[in-house]
Scaffold this active site. Structure first.
Site, PDB file in Angstrom:
ATOM      1  N   CYS A  92       0.863  -1.174   0.000  1.00 43.88           N
ATOM      2  CA  CYS A  92       0.000   0.000   0.000  1.00 43.88           C
ATOM      3  C   CYS A  92       0.904   1.229   0.000  1.00 43.88           C
ATOM      4  CB  CYS A  92      -0.993   0.017   1.164  1.00 43.88           C
ATOM      5  SG  CYS A  92      -0.266   0.055   2.794  1.00 43.88           S
TER       6      CYS A  92
ATOM      7  N   CYS B 286      -4.346  -1.157  -1.528  1.00 39.77           N
ATOM      8  CA  CYS B 286      -4.912   0.187  -1.644  1.00 39.77           C
ATOM      9  C   CYS B 286      -4.885   0.613  -3.104  1.00 39.77           C
ATOM     10  CB  CYS B 286      -4.200   1.190  -0.742  1.00 39.77           C
ATOM     11  SG  CYS B 286      -2.684   1.905  -1.383  1.00 39.77           S
TER      12      CYS B 286
ATOM     13  N   CYS C  93       5.169  -0.016 -10.371  1.00 38.73           N
ATOM     14  CA  CYS C  93       5.829  -0.847  -9.368  1.00 38.73           C
ATOM     15  C   CYS C  93       7.222  -1.255  -9.839  1.00 38.73           C
ATOM     16  CB  CYS C  93       5.010  -2.118  -9.090  1.00 38.73           C
ATOM     17  SG  CYS C  93       3.405  -1.815  -8.356  1.00 38.73           S
TER      18      CYS C  93
END
Length: 308
Positions: free
Chosen positions: A137, A213, A221
């Site tokens: 998150c 989230c 990422c």
């Protein structure tokens, strides 16, 4: 399946109206059924049906979503499948397909081993090394920390859990620590950390990466070593809630319950018998469970809100 979880689910079904309501929800599929319609179909008072639905929802068998002013209830098919699988493996193991699969090679270079069909299946989770799971998150201060702690216990040594954030906070949210302590989960080792740590060449290879989230799910990422299966298991941000300590504690309790239900379904998947594509669909289905409008609703984030 965890016997306690199985007992909770079976207890939540121990009334005829609940069975009939759940059957109606399964037939309705993803569109769901309003509570009032279920009450009429099962010939019970609306208040009684509300009580039944609350019991099944607490056990993770039913989820809900709001459309305008109407609350629709939806059967949790992953939970029902996990319960059915738990009953069969616990009481009738010989009747399960592939009850005696060949042991996977201990020298497999990655977490998936070849099957006779040319697909790949997840290695047996009761063999070393354990399967690795990373929860992400934005702030790594609440949801991902709770998920790490839950899986560390519920995985019973078959899973190794980690958590990280794209913009980690300095400390774990105090209400997250409180709800974990009330659940008798260890918290001493929990601390926020950047997800960049797990994108390094010497980082442990992940088998699964789950974002919890929406902010983290929308950010670029790192490239995760090991080509893990990824899924989005978003739940509302409890740290965005602005209210009294008691109300905030209730929000964190709701978040813990939602994460616990998803993780309980995950650890009960028959991993050793699923090919990669099927497994990806199963973890996506867990993440697609309706978000919980009956949980204490967080307020809109303010400038002082701490992202979780």
């Amino acid at each position: 399946m965890n016997p306690t979880l199985m007992a909770d689910m079976m207890a939540a079904l121990a009334a005829e109206p609940r069975i009939r309501a759940l059957q109606a929800l399964v037939r309705a599929g993803a569109k769901g059924v309003p509570a009032g319609d279920l009450a009429r179909r099962c010939d019970v008072a609306p208040s009684t049906m509300s009580f039944h639905l609350t019991q099944m929802r607490t056990a993770g068998l039913v989820e809900s979503r709001r459309e305008g002013r109407t609350l629709f209830y939806v059967a949790s098919l992953p939970a029902l499948e996990a319960l059915g699988h738990g009953v069969m493996t616990g009481f009738c193991p010989a009747a399960m397909p592939g009850a005696h699969p060949p042991a996977p090679s201990p020298f497999a270079p990655n977490p998936f081993v070849p099957s006779t069909t040319g697909e790949t299946t997840m290695r047996a989770p009761d063999r070393e090394p354990p399967l690795t799971v990373l929860f992400l998150c934005r702030g790594n201060s609440a949801r991902s920390q709770m998920a790490e702690a839950i899986l560390s216990r519920e995985g019973k040594g078959q899973f190794r859990a980690f958590s990280a954030g794209s913009h980690p906070r300095d400390t774990v949210h105090p209400h997250a620590l409180s709800v974990l302590r009330r659940a008798n989960l260890p918290v001493d080792a929990l601390h926020p950390k950047s997800w960049d740590v797990f994108g390094q060449p010497d980082a442990p290879a992940m088998d699964f990466v789950f974002t919890v989230c929406d902010d983290a799910a929308g950010e670029p990422c790192p490239v995760w070593p090991g080509q893990p299966i990824t899924a989005h298991w978003g739940v509302p941000d409890p740290a965005a809630f602005a209210g009294t300590d008691a109300a905030t504690a209730a929000v964190f309790n709701d978040t813990f319950r939602m994460l616990y239900n998803r993780i309980a379904l995950f650890v009960n998947l028959p991993l050793a018998s699923l090919d990669r594509l099927t497994l990806r669909r199963r973890v996506d289905a867990i993440g697609a469970l309706p978000r919980d409008p009956e949980a204490t609703a967080p307020a809109e984030p303010t400038d002082s809100s701490v992202p979780a």
